[in-house]
Design an enzyme around this catalytic site. Structure first.
Site, PDB file in Angstrom:
ATOM      1  N   CYS A 144       0.839  -1.203   0.000  1.00 19.25           N
ATOM      2  CA  CYS A 144       0.000   0.000   0.000  1.00 19.25           C
ATOM      3  C   CYS A 144       0.872   1.251   0.000  1.00 19.25           C
ATOM      4  CB  CYS A 144      -0.925   0.001   1.211  1.00 19.25           C
ATOM      5  SG  CYS A 144      -1.913   1.494   1.309  1.00 19.25           S
ATOM      6  N   CYS A 147      -0.318   4.146   2.162  1.00 18.24           N
ATOM      7  CA  CYS A 147      -0.149   3.957   3.609  1.00 18.24           C
ATOM      8  C   CYS A 147       1.313   4.153   4.017  1.00 18.24           C
ATOM      9  CB  CYS A 147      -0.550   2.547   4.033  1.00 18.24           C
ATOM     10  SG  CYS A 147      -2.070   1.957   3.330  1.00 18.24           S
ATOM     11  N   ASP A 148       2.235   3.640   3.210  1.00 21.99           N
ATOM     12  CA  ASP A 148       3.612   3.496   3.677  1.00 21.99           C
ATOM     13  C   ASP A 148       4.643   4.304   2.906  1.00 21.99           C
ATOM     14  OD1 ASP A 148       2.645   1.681   5.524  1.00 21.99           O
ATOM     15  OD2 ASP A 148       2.919  -0.022   4.196  1.00 21.99           O
TER      16      ASP A 148
END
Ligand SMILES: Cc1cc2nc3c(=O)[nH]c(=O)nc-3n(C[C@H](O)[C@H](O)[C@H](O)COP(=O)(O)OP(=O)(O)OC[C@H]3O[C@@H](n4cnc5c(N)ncnc54)[C@H](O)[C@@H]3O)c2cc1C
Length: 362
Positions: A144, A147-148
Site C-alpha cells: 500500500c 499507507c507506507d
C-alpha cells in the site's frame, strides 16, 4: 431480527463493508430488509488505502477513499443497516424441516442465521512468493503506497507489477522516492492508457525508471534495518523466472530502500468453503450474469455476489457499487418470494418454509 438458543436470526447478512457491501446495505435498508453488514478485517475495504478517488462520479474535485466509504456507511445506517465488526469464519446452509433453507454464519465464534446472504468480501493483495517476503512484510515491503510511501523519503523504491495499481503506485511514490523503479515481467503494461501516460511522464522527468522483462526473486534485509537490496532476473523476451537456464537470463543484485508489491489480488472467498458454490480457478465467485433479474445470484439459493469478489476484470469502485445495488435488489426479490411461499405454506413465522428460485422475476 429474532433470537433463539443464543443464535440471532437476520433477514439479510452482507459480508464486507467496501463499496459493494455498503451500496448493497443502502439499497437493502431502503427495501426494509434490515441488513447486518459484517466488516471483516478491513473496515471500508480497499478504498481506505487510497487518499484520492478522482473517478467516482459526483465529486468534481475528487474525494478521499476513507471519506467516501465513511459517507456510505453513514448513509447505510440512515436506512437502518447495522454495520458491525466481525470476520466471518464460515457460512453453511441449514435445511431443517420446519425451518427451511437458511444460512448459518459463524463470526468470530458467534453464530447468526440468515435468510439471504450477500458476498461482498472483495479481494486482497497477492503476495510475491519469494524469499524474504514474509520476514520483511511491513519492514520495507508493502502492498500500500498511500499507507507506507512517506516512510521511504529519498530512498530508491522498487514497485513490482504492470497493471493500474502498479502504475498508480509508481506515480504516487515519486513524491517520496529518490527514484522509483517499476519492475514488470513483460514488455507491455496492462494498465489503462491514463496510467501508462502518467508513468511515461515520470520517466521523462527522471523520477521513474522502467525495468521491463524483469522480476524480483529475493528480498534482502532485516526487520531492524529494513530492505538493503533485492535480487532481480532479466530476460529480453520477458518472464525471466520461467527461463532460469537460458543463457540470456541475467541475475543481478539491486540496491533499494523499499519494495511495493502491486501484482493483483486474491478474492476473499475461503470462508465459503462449506458451501457448494461455484468459483473460478482463482476463487472468484461465479454469478449468473446476463440480462434481467438475478444477475448476482449464485448456484446456492439466497446467496448473491457483488464487487471485486466476483469481478476480476473491472475492479473499480463504481462497478463494485453497481453490483452491490444489483445484489440487494436480487436479494429483495428472493426474500419477497420466500415470504410469499412461507405465507402460502401457512407459517408466516420467520425462518420457516422453503425458498423460491434465486433471481425469480415474479
Ligand atoms: C490503493 C488502491 C487505490 C484504488 N483507487 C481506486 C480509485 O481511485 N477508483 C476506483 O474506482 N477504484 C479504486 N481502487 C479499486 C477499488 O478500491 C475496488 O475496486 C473496490 O474497493 C472494491 O470494492 P468491494 O466492496 O468489492 O471490495 P473491498 O473494497 O475489497 O472490500 C471488501 C470488504 O470485505 C471485507 N471482508 C473480507 N473478508 C471478510 C470476511 N471473512 N468476513 C467479513 N468481511 C470480510 C473486508 O474487510 C472489506 O470490508 C483502488 C484500490 C486500491 C487497493
Amino acid at each position: 431480527m429474532s433470537e433463539s438458543d443464543g443464535v440471532e436470526h437476520r433477514r439479510l447478512i452482507i459480508a464486507g463493508s467496501g463499496i459493494a457491501g455498503l451500496t448493497a446495505a443502502i439499497y437493502a435498508g431502503r427495501s426494509n430488509n434490515d441488513p447486518l453488514v459484517l466488516e471483516g478485517d478491513e473496515p471500508g475495504g480497499q478504498l481506505t488505502l487510497t487518499t484520492e478517488v478522482d473517478n467516482y462520479p459526483g465529486f468534481t474535485e475528487g474525494i478521499s477513499g476513507p471519506d467516501l466509504v465513511s459517507n456510505m456507511r453513514e448513509q447505510a445506517r440512515r436506512f437502518g443497516a447495522e454495520v458491525e465488526n466481525g470476520v466471518i469464519e464460515a457460512v453453511d446452509v441449514e435445511n431443517d424441516p420446519g425451518v427451511g433453507h437458511r444460512f448459518r454464519v459463524t463470526v468470530s465464534g458467534d453464530v447468526y442465521t440468515a435468510d439471504a446472504f450477500i458476498v461482498a468480501s472483495g479481494a486482497s493483495a497477492r503476495t510475491l512468493g519469494i524469499p524474504g517476503e514474509d520476514e520483511l512484510m511491513g519492514y520495507g515491503l508493502s502492498t500500500c503506497a498511500t499507507c507506507d510511501g512517506a516512510f521511504f523519503r529519498d530512498e530508491k523504491i522498487v514497485v513490482v507489477g504492470g497493471g493500474d495499481a502498479a502504475c498508480e503506485e509508481a506515480v504516487f511514490l515519486t513524491k517520496f522516492a529518490s527514484t522509483v523503479y517499476l519492475v514488470h515481467r513483460r514488455e507491455e503494461f496492462r494498465a489503462e492508457d491514463y496510467w501508462i501516460d502518467r508513468v511515461m511522464e515520470g520517466v521523462e522527468d527522471g523520477d521513474i525508471e522502467l525495468k521491463l522483462n524483469t522480476e524480483v526473486t529475493e528480498l534482502h534485509g532485516s526487520r531492524e534495518n529494513g530492505i538493503d537490496n533485492v535480487t532481480m532476473v532479466h530476460h529480453p523476451e520477458g518472464h525471466p523466472t520461467d527461463k532460469p537456464d537460458d543463457p540470456d537470463t541475467d541475475e543481478f543484485e539491486f540496491d533499494a530502500g523499499a519494495v511495493f508489491s502491486a501484482i493483483g489480488h486474491t478474492p476473499n472467498t475461503s470462508y465459503l468453503e462449506g458451501l457448494d458454490v461455484e468459483m473460478d480457478n482463482e476463487g472468484y465467485l461465479d454469478t449468473a450474469g446476463g440480462d434481467g433479474g438475478g444477475q448476482t445470484a449464485t448456484g446456492v439459493p439466497g446467496l448473491f455476489g457483488a464487487g471485486d469478489v466476483v469481478d476480476h476484470h473491472y475492479q473499480q469502485a463504481i462497478t463494485a457499487g453497481g453490483m452491490g445495488c444489483k445484489a440487494a435488489m436480487d436479494a429483495d426479490d428472493y426474500l419477497e418470494d420466500l415470504s410469499r411461499e412461507r405465507a402460502a405454506a401457512g407459517g408466516e413465522t420467520e425462518g420457516e418454509g422453503e425458498p423460491a428460485a434465486a433471481g425469480s422475476d415474479d
